[in-house]
Scaffold this active site. Structure first.
Site, PDB file in Angstrom:
ATOM      1  N   LYS A 245     120.401  54.036 116.785  1.00  0.00           N
ATOM      2  CA  LYS A 245     119.166  53.801 117.531  1.00  0.00           C
ATOM      3  C   LYS A 245     119.397  52.594 118.428  1.00  0.00           C
ATOM      4  O   LYS A 245     119.691  51.496 117.941  1.00  0.00           O
ATOM      5  CB  LYS A 245     118.008  53.536 116.571  1.00  0.00           C
TER       6      LYS A 245
ATOM      7  N   LYS B  65     119.230  58.170 119.146  1.00  0.00           N
ATOM      8  CA  LYS B  65     118.006  57.909 119.894  1.00  0.00           C
ATOM      9  C   LYS B  65     118.248  56.785 120.885  1.00  0.00           C
ATOM     10  O   LYS B  65     118.834  55.777 120.495  1.00  0.00           O
ATOM     11  CB  LYS B  65     116.939  57.488 118.884  1.00  0.00           C
TER      12      LYS B  65
HETATM   13  C1  PBG Z   1     109.774  52.311 115.603  1.00  0.00           C
HETATM   14  C2  PBG Z   1     109.946  53.524 116.443  1.00  0.00           C
HETATM   15  C3  PBG Z   1     110.020  53.537 117.827  1.00  0.00           C
HETATM   16  C4  PBG Z   1     110.143  54.843 118.224  1.00  0.00           C
HETATM   17  C5  PBG Z   1     110.147  55.623 117.078  1.00  0.00           C
HETATM   18  N1  PBG Z   1     110.034  54.783 115.954  1.00  0.00           N
HETATM   19  C6  PBG Z   1     109.896  52.431 118.827  1.00  0.00           C
HETATM   20  C7  PBG Z   1     110.708  51.233 118.689  1.00  0.00           C
HETATM   21  O1  PBG Z   1     111.757  51.196 118.060  1.00  0.00           O
HETATM   22  O2  PBG Z   1     110.275  50.243 119.253  1.00  0.00           O
HETATM   23  C8  PBG Z   1     110.242  55.255 119.640  1.00  0.00           C
HETATM   24  C9  PBG Z   1     109.914  56.664 119.934  1.00  0.00           C
HETATM   25  C10 PBG Z   1     109.678  56.939 121.368  1.00  0.00           C
HETATM   26  O3  PBG Z   1     109.836  56.099 122.265  1.00  0.00           O
HETATM   27  O4  PBG Z   1     109.321  58.096 121.635  1.00  0.00           O
HETATM   28  N2  PBG Z   1     110.298  52.266 114.376  1.00  0.00           N
END
Ligand code: PBG
Length: 435
Positions: free
Chosen positions: A303, A356
């Protein structure tokens, strides 16, 4: 023994009438094995082979035997057939050139829709989608400004309707993201493991509507997000020390409680998205200790600290109060580091590895697909969704086609499943519904 071949109707939709299917080259008999109510009236044809009772019935009907036909041809009495078609003319002024001496012309395999469909390497099905849904305590659905078409859904009404719509077109997997009231947020995010909090309550409601019955094919797969950010008064995924450091092991302790609480409510797959070290192993142990051996872990393995999450943070009002997430999420410049994360997650017992964002990180999806035997998930995040929506609204791109292409590309790169806000829209498109 002689056999005859005839056509029989079947319930699968014909490829001709499904614009999007044509675009993605779906083979309906393979991919449309889901509860798509809209396809019932459509008839397609299927070949059925049976043994024939009479040996030479077909030629007898015309009164000439095979032997007579052959004799006629041998005697030079050739039956008529259409002539060889003339060569199509090129426009006036086309240069006359010698043919290139090519033994390989890849265009030969692309020359007709039928041939292109035959050689298509990747397919897309609603079964590949996981639908992320935002929920809140309200009764109404609140539109999310930066994500046209997405809402904070009322957990008792809008959400249940949205899940029903998704299931109608074969999307049986959802992932829940809660908008938590500010008054319940705290530095340690303890609301995250409140068994009566919004997420566990919602899971119980959905599992009540769609029970886990073998006889009913397990109607709904519920994924949850494991991270503190929706519950943290600091808007971070972990506990923040006074000097701004995100505390790892203490956060993991909270995440384990969160995951167990979600499992207790009936979650099928818990998905740590926090990027703390060691959380997959710790969550696995915590789940097992409580008797949740059957609950899967989808780890957000790679991520990245991405600006593509902007609209999501607006949706949940979860922007970090200070700083950024770069000490736990990965540097977008890094590729090999994904292997370090994947090794840890695999050895700690992750069931699914997630990358992601999606489209900007296709190389990382391919890397994990090639190096690990586990299923790979891709998250087409909020910013990717919003860009396609915005481009479509401005008529700069064809929204539907770009949507389908982006999803197909994620599959081609190696993703088994895709978390996408387009899940419902794309599945409807695959089902032949024009939107
Ligand atoms: C947080 C989380 C995020 C997303 C999914 N879970 C945002 C972040 O890490 O700040 C992002 C999903 C998206 O942008 O569609 N745990």
């Amino acid at each position: 023994m002689a056999s005859s071949v005839f056509h029989a109707p079947c319930g699968a939709p014909s490829i001709k009438q499904l614009e999007c299917q044509k675009y993605v080259g779906l083979r309906p008999s393979v991919t449309l094995r889901f509860n798509c109510v809209k396809t019932k009236t459509v008839t397609a044809r299927r070949l059925v082979v049976t043994a024939s009772k009479s040996h030479d019935g077909a030629s007898k009907k015309l009164g000439i035997s095979d032997a007579e036909c052959e004799a006629a041809v041998v005697a030079g009495n050739i039956p008529e057939a259409p002539p060889v078609p003339p060569k199509p003319a090129a426009p006036a002024g086309t240069p006359v050139v010698p043919s290139l001496p090519l033994s390989r012309r890849p265009r030969r395999n692309r020359k007709s829709p039928a041939m292109r469909a035959s050689f298509q390497e990747t397919n897309l099905s609603p079964a590949n989608f996981v639908y992320p849904l935002f929920i809140h305590e309200g009764e109404e659905d609140t539109p999310i400004g930066a994500m046209p078409g997405c809402y904070r859904l009322g957990w008792r009404h809008g959400l249940v309707q949205e899940v029903a719509k998704a299931r109608d077109v074969g999307v049986n997997s959802v992932v829940l993201f809660p908008k938590v009231p500010d008054a319940l947020k705290s530095p340690t995010g303890d609301e995250a493991y409140n068994d009566n909090g919004l997420v566990p309550r919602t899971i119980r409601l959905l599992k009540d509507r769609y029970p886990d019955l073998v006889s009913q094919n397990y109607l709904l797969v519920i994924y949850t997000d494991v991270a503190l950010d929706p519950y943290s008064s600091d808007g971070h995924d972990g506990i923040v020390r006074e000097d701004g450091v995100i505390m790892n092991d203490e956060t993991v302790h909270q995440l384990c409680k969160q995951a167990v609480s979600q499992a207790r409510a009936g979650a099928d797959v818990v998905s740590p998205s926090d990027m703390m070290d060691g959380r997959v192993g710790a969550i696995r142990a915590a789940l097992d200790a409580e008797g949740f051996q059957h609950v899967s872990i989808m780890s957000y393995t790679a991520k990245y600290a991405s600006s593509f999450y902007g609209p999501f943070r607006e949706a949940l009002d979860s922007n970090p109060r200070f700083g950024d997430k770069k000490t736990y999420q990965m540097n977008p410049a890094n590729y090999r580091e994904a292997l370090v994360e994947a090794q840890a997650d695999e050895s700690e017992g992750a069931d699914i590895l997630l990358v992601k964002p999606g489209l900007p990180y296709l190389d990382v999806i391919r890397l994990l697909r090639d190096k690990y035997p586990l299923p790979i998930a891709a998250y087409q995040v909020s910013g990717e969704y919003s860009m396609i929506k915005a481009g479509g609204a401005l008529k700069m791109i064809d929204e539907q086609r770009v949507m389908m292409e982006s999803l197909m590309c994620l599959r081609r790169a190696g993703a088994d499943i895709i978390l996408t806000y387009f899940a419902l829209q794309a599945a409807r498109c695959l089902c032949g519904e024009k939107r």
